[in-house]
Structure formats: C-alpha cells, structure tokens
Scaffold this active site. Structure first.
Site, PDB file in Angstrom:
ATOM      1  N   SER A  90       0.832  -1.205   0.000  1.00 45.03           N
ATOM      2  CA  SER A  90       0.000   0.000   0.000  1.00 45.03           C
ATOM      3  C   SER A  90       0.863   1.250   0.000  1.00 45.03           C
ATOM      4  O   SER A  90       0.388   2.326  -0.344  1.00 45.03           O
ATOM      5  CB  SER A  90      -0.846   0.078   1.274  1.00 45.03           C
ATOM      6  OG  SER A  90      -1.561  -1.086   1.465  1.00 45.03           O
ATOM      7  N   HIS A 106      -2.248  -3.205  -6.596  1.00 49.96           N
ATOM      8  CA  HIS A 106      -2.777  -2.788  -5.287  1.00 49.96           C
ATOM      9  C   HIS A 106      -4.281  -3.027  -5.237  1.00 49.96           C
ATOM     10  O   HIS A 106      -5.066  -2.254  -5.797  1.00 49.96           O
ATOM     11  CB  HIS A 106      -2.439  -1.302  -5.048  1.00 49.96           C
ATOM     12  CG  HIS A 106      -2.818  -0.817  -3.685  1.00 49.96           C
ATOM     13  ND1 HIS A 106      -3.432   0.383  -3.460  1.00 49.96           N
ATOM     14  CD2 HIS A 106      -2.666  -1.393  -2.468  1.00 49.96           C
ATOM     15  CE1 HIS A 106      -3.649   0.527  -2.157  1.00 49.96           C
ATOM     16  NE2 HIS A 106      -3.189  -0.531  -1.542  1.00 49.96           N
ATOM     17  N   GLU A 166      -5.493  -0.837  -8.426  1.00 51.22           N
ATOM     18  CA  GLU A 166      -4.527   0.187  -8.854  1.00 51.22           C
ATOM     19  C   GLU A 166      -3.290  -0.546  -9.367  1.00 51.22           C
ATOM     20  O   GLU A 166      -2.658  -1.289  -8.601  1.00 51.22           O
ATOM     21  CB  GLU A 166      -4.106   1.080  -7.678  1.00 51.22           C
ATOM     22  CG  GLU A 166      -5.128   2.100  -7.249  1.00 51.22           C
ATOM     23  CD  GLU A 166      -4.632   3.007  -6.109  1.00 51.22           C
ATOM     24  OE1 GLU A 166      -5.113   4.142  -6.015  1.00 51.22           O
ATOM     25  OE2 GLU A 166      -3.794   2.581  -5.285  1.00 51.22           O
ATOM     26  N   ASN A 188      -5.074   6.720  -1.722  1.00 50.75           N
ATOM     27  CA  ASN A 188      -4.619   7.247  -0.425  1.00 50.75           C
ATOM     28  C   ASN A 188      -4.075   8.656  -0.546  1.00 50.75           C
ATOM     29  O   ASN A 188      -4.238   9.476   0.365  1.00 50.75           O
ATOM     30  CB  ASN A 188      -3.552   6.330   0.190  1.00 50.75           C
ATOM     31  CG  ASN A 188      -4.201   5.180   0.926  1.00 50.75           C
ATOM     32  OD1 ASN A 188      -5.383   5.218   1.253  1.00 50.75           O
ATOM     33  ND2 ASN A 188      -3.437   4.130   1.165  1.00 50.75           N
TER      34      ASN A 188
HETATM   35  N1  NAD Z   1      -5.330  -4.729   4.815  1.00 48.99           N
HETATM   36  C1  NAD Z   1      -5.639  -3.886   3.848  1.00 48.99           C
HETATM   37  O1  NAD Z   1      -6.685  -3.229   3.853  1.00 48.99           O
HETATM   38  C2  NAD Z   1      -4.709  -3.738   2.678  1.00 48.99           C
HETATM   39  C3  NAD Z   1      -5.195  -3.156   1.496  1.00 48.99           C
HETATM   40  C4  NAD Z   1      -4.343  -3.073   0.402  1.00 48.99           C
HETATM   41  C5  NAD Z   1      -3.043  -3.533   0.485  1.00 48.99           C
HETATM   42  N2  NAD Z   1      -2.604  -4.071   1.665  1.00 48.99           N
HETATM   43  C6  NAD Z   1      -1.214  -4.567   1.699  1.00 48.99           C
HETATM   44  O2  NAD Z   1      -1.258  -5.975   1.558  1.00 48.99           O
HETATM   45  C7  NAD Z   1      -0.144  -6.557   2.260  1.00 48.99           C
HETATM   46  C8  NAD Z   1      -0.662  -7.610   3.210  1.00 48.99           C
HETATM   47  O3  NAD Z   1      -1.583  -7.025   4.110  1.00 48.99           O
HETATM   48  P1  NAD Z   1      -2.624  -7.891   4.941  1.00 48.99           P
HETATM   49  O4  NAD Z   1      -3.594  -6.910   5.497  1.00 48.99           O
HETATM   50  O5  NAD Z   1      -3.105  -9.039   4.137  1.00 48.99           O
HETATM   51  O6  NAD Z   1      -1.664  -8.436   6.108  1.00 48.99           O
HETATM   52  P2  NAD Z   1      -1.880  -9.731   7.038  1.00 48.99           P
HETATM   53  O7  NAD Z   1      -1.064  -9.463   8.247  1.00 48.99           O
HETATM   54  O8  NAD Z   1      -3.318 -10.075   7.162  1.00 48.99           O
HETATM   55  O9  NAD Z   1      -1.190 -10.898   6.203  1.00 48.99           O
HETATM   56  C9  NAD Z   1       0.178 -10.969   5.930  1.00 48.99           C
HETATM   57  C10 NAD Z   1       0.541 -12.439   5.833  1.00 48.99           C
HETATM   58  O10 NAD Z   1       1.850 -12.539   5.273  1.00 48.99           O
HETATM   59  C11 NAD Z   1       2.480 -13.629   5.907  1.00 48.99           C
HETATM   60  N3  NAD Z   1       3.930 -13.551   5.734  1.00 48.99           N
HETATM   61  C12 NAD Z   1       4.811 -12.797   6.394  1.00 48.99           C
HETATM   62  N4  NAD Z   1       6.055 -13.030   5.933  1.00 48.99           N
HETATM   63  C13 NAD Z   1       5.947 -13.945   4.957  1.00 48.99           C
HETATM   64  C14 NAD Z   1       6.865 -14.603   4.105  1.00 48.99           C
HETATM   65  N5  NAD Z   1       8.176 -14.349   4.193  1.00 48.99           N
HETATM   66  N6  NAD Z   1       6.392 -15.505   3.207  1.00 48.99           N
HETATM   67  C15 NAD Z   1       5.073 -15.771   3.126  1.00 48.99           C
HETATM   68  N7  NAD Z   1       4.161 -15.179   3.919  1.00 48.99           N
HETATM   69  C16 NAD Z   1       4.587 -14.282   4.818  1.00 48.99           C
HETATM   70  C17 NAD Z   1       2.038 -13.511   7.363  1.00 48.99           C
HETATM   71  O11 NAD Z   1       2.259 -14.709   8.068  1.00 48.99           O
HETATM   72  C18 NAD Z   1       0.573 -13.152   7.181  1.00 48.99           C
HETATM   73  O12 NAD Z   1      -0.260 -14.307   7.113  1.00 48.99           O
HETATM   74  C19 NAD Z   1       0.603  -5.397   2.896  1.00 48.99           C
HETATM   75  O13 NAD Z   1       1.650  -5.011   2.065  1.00 48.99           O
HETATM   76  C20 NAD Z   1      -0.454  -4.317   2.976  1.00 48.99           C
HETATM   77  O14 NAD Z   1       0.109  -3.017   2.963  1.00 48.99           O
HETATM   78  C21 NAD Z   1      -3.405  -4.197   2.741  1.00 48.99           C
END
Ligand code: NAD
Length: 374
Positions: A120, A141, A153, A191
């Site tokens: 993000s 994204h 995006e 954002n």
């Molecule tokens: N949550 C949102 O609303 C949102 C929206 C858009 C983008 N994002 C982006 O998406 C990404 C993930 O966010 P999320 O909310 O799903 O987080 P989350 O914490 O729910 O999930 C992240 C997952 O990645 C896993 N992980 C960590 N290191 C790892 C590795 N080396 N190999 C494989 N898996 C690994 C973790 O164990 C976890 O299950 C981030 O970059 C975030 O900025 C989030």
C-alpha cells in the site's frame, strides 16, 4: 503472455482474498505463508468466502468445487514461484522482509514470470531493485475486502515494461476488477487523495470551525459521501489512516503532517471501532456530543472536497495518473459519489481556483493553486 498460474505469497487478509478472486475467475493458484498453520488459516478464510457465495446463491456447488480444485497451498514461496506466470506478494508491510522474499522468488521463478506486489505504501522501484527483472515488476494494489472491492490500482515502476502493464491489466480484468494505472509515487491514487480530505476535516475540527458531528453531517448530507470522515476513519481504523498519512508526510512533506488529534488518539490506543473508541465512543459507552458550533455546512463540505480536488489536480500536474483513472479510482476505491474532476466540473474551474486561492491566502503553502488552474 497468457497468465495461467498465479502464486500468491502471504495468506493473510489480502493474500487469501487475491487467491480467492483468482481461483474463482479461472486461474490456477498456489498460495503460501510461512507456516502450515498460517496457510491453513488463509484456506479457511477462502472456504468461508466460498460458503458465503453458495449461501447467497452467487456460486453453484460445481463452481465452488472448480474454484477449490484450482487452489494449491504450501509453505515454500520458491516452490510456488517455480512454475508461476505471475507472483503476487501480499506479506506484511515491511521493506526489508519484502525485498528478501522478492530476491528468493526472483531466483526461483522462470524467466518469463512477472512479479507483483500488493504493497500500500512502499516504493515499487525499491522493491524491484531486489530482483533482476525490474521491467517485469509491477504494483497490483487491491482493496479490502478483495472479493467485494472493484478497484485495482496498477502501479508502474520506472522500469516496468508496457508488456508487464498489459499482463497485469489482463489479469485484473479477468478477476473482474476495474484497473487504473498510476506511476510509482507515495499513496498511489486513492490514499494520496483521501488523506488530504481526512486531514482537512481534522484541521477544521482542531481550528474550532465545526464539531466532528457537523463535519460528518456536512460530508454525508451535502457532499453525498456514504460516511463522514470521522465515522469512516473509526471504521477503517485510525492506525491505518495514521500510517498512510505518516508515509505521505515522510515521502512528500509537511503538508501531510498527521494532525495532533489523530496522533494522540492512535498513541492512546483509540484506533476506532475495533478498539471501541476512536473519534467517537462505541460499544455502550456514551459520550456527550459537543455543542454545535453553528458552522456553515456548505462551506465545510466545500473546503474538504476541494482538498481532494486540489490533490487530484496535483497528481495530473505531476504526471502520475490521468483524470479518468483518478475519477474512477476515487469512486470505486473510496466511495466518492463523484470523481474529483467531475466535482470540479460541477463547481466550475474558476470557482475552484477562487476557493483554493482564498485558502492559500489564509493558510499558506499547503493550499497552493495547482498548475492546471493557474
Ligand atoms: N489490509 C488492507 O486493507 C490492505 C489493502 C491493500 C493492500 N494491503 C497490503 O497488503 C499486504 C498484506 O496485508 P494484509 O492486510 O493481508 O496483512 P496480514 O497481516 O493479514 O497478512 C500478511 C501475511 O503474510 C504472511 N507472511 C509474512 N512473511 C511472509 C513470508 N516471508 N512468506 C510468506 N508469507 C509471509 C504472514 O504470516 C501473514 O499471514 C501489505 O503489504 C499491505 O500493505 C493491505
């Protein structure tokens, strides 16, 4: 290139959502996480989504079985990448960890494989620098919840090739997303535009112009937003809003300084509905609403909206995105009833210039008039 297999790295909220929409729309998917337990938790999320789809009559049993049969899962990102056409990374938001993971995936994936990140806020160029294929590296994204949100995006790094963009778009469209394109820059489109509007709402409150309730009412009843900025902030999570604003502050500068009210709430743990307290209190606790300031609600709505319009114009001035994509992104990604350029047309460009000039005279540089209005 015709993408058939997608590896999704990270099976959290976003990874599981991306795996689900990919398998649902015909891609073969291999999803991974760092442990069996975590990847199974991701699979459980997907099963729940599938069950909801069936219950709501959106998916037949046969379709659900087809979807599940296209999904593989495991704990090795390299294994998943080795026969993937596209790898989408969705691990937690940390530059160093993501770079380490991308270096490994880059070494394991075939030559033709495109690498994508769902970050993000991190720089696509810096992430791409961890690989030997920056021309086949791109930001994809997605928005949360992935299955419901229509927007994707696509974020272009300096070296992302036209061919890579075309593949990312084709995949997004097959996943039934509406794709917009932005150049790598802090906050991308949604954002970057949303944060100045939220910041302005808080500043109006801090300056004593209007109460939170008056501002929320102005934005719903006059600007037509589905929720006011304080209610929305509490719902999304003030920690998330604070992080997004802090990134913009670090990368762009003082005009994105998170206001004290937001900073103090986050530091005290009042991060919104999930903590039962944020700008407002939830879960039974009652709070006396502040007595109304008698604010001019038309003016409040106009000032907040104009900050979104101004930022949208800066994005075009800076060559980051075009008007059509910006309007689409804000309607689909932030539930704006109209895109910023559609709003500007309605207000009139001369009037926009007049409002921004007045704000600039009162409050200085952070309200400068965009080039396209000069
Ligand atoms: N949550 C949102 O609303 C949102 C929206 C858009 C983008 N994002 C982006 O998406 C990404 C993930 O966010 P999320 O909310 O799903 O987080 P989350 O914490 O729910 O999930 C992240 C997952 O990645 C896993 N992980 C960590 N290191 C790892 C590795 N080396 N190999 C494989 N898996 C690994 C973790 O164990 C976890 O299950 C981030 O970059 C975030 O900025 C989030």
């Amino acid at each position: 290139m015709d993408v058939k297999k997608i590896a999704v790295i990270g099976s959290g909220l976003m990874g599981a959502g991306i795996a689900y929409v990919s398998a649902w729309n015909g891609f073969e998917v291999h999803m991974t996480d760092i442990s069996q337990e975590l990847v199974e938790a991701g699979m459980e999320r997907i099963r729940n989504d599938v069950m909801t789809g069936i219950d709501k009559g959106k998916m037949s049993m046969t379709e659900a079985e087809g979807l599940m049969s296209r999904l593989k899962y495991g704990t090795s990102a390299e294994e998943a990448a080795k026969d993937a056409d596209l790898v989408i990374e969705a691990i937690f938001e940390n530059m160093e960890v993501k770079k380490e993971v991308f270096a490994k995936i880059d070494a394991a994936a075939p030559e033709h494989t495109i690498l994508a990140t769902n970050t993000s806020s991190l720089s696509i160029d810096e992430l791409a620098s961890a690989t030997n294929r920056p021309e086949r590296f791109v930001g994809m994204h997605y928005f949360s919840p992935v299955a419901a949100m229509k927007l994707l995006e696509i974020v272009l790094g300096e070296k992302t090739s036209e061919g890579t963009l075309a593949v990312a778009k084709a995949v997004g469209e097959k996943q039934k997303k509406t794709c917009v394109t932005a150049k790598n820059s802090p906050g991308f489109i949604v954002n970057r535009i949303l944060m100045p509007t939220m910041r302005e709402a808080i500043m109006l409150y801090e300056r004593g112009v209007a109460t939170k309730e008056e501002i929320d009412t102005a934005m719903t009843s006059i600007a037509g937003m589905p929720a006011g900025p304080f209610t929305l902030g509490d719902f999304v999570g003030l920690d998330i809003a604070f992080n997004a604003m802090s990134t913009l502050y670090r990368e762009i500068g003082d005009c994105f300084t998170p206001p004290d009210t937001l900073k103090n709430l986050v530091e005290s743990g009042a991060i919104g509905t999930k903590a039962k307290k944020g700008f407002y209190l939830y879960g039974g606790e009652e709070e006396e609403p502040e007595p109304p300031k008698g604010a001019d609600l038309e003016e409040v709505a106009q000032t907040i909206s104009i900050m979104g319009i101004r930022e949208a114009m800066l994005l075009v001035d800076e060559g980051i995105a075009d008007r059509e994509d910006i309007d689409l992104a804000m309607k689909l990604g932030a539930a704006f009833p109209q895109g910023p350029f559609e709003q500007a047309e309605k207000i009139g460009m001369d009037k926009c210039r007049e409002i921004i000039t007045k704000l600039y005279e009162e409050h200085g540089e952070c309200y400068s008039v965009p080039k396209m209005l000069q």
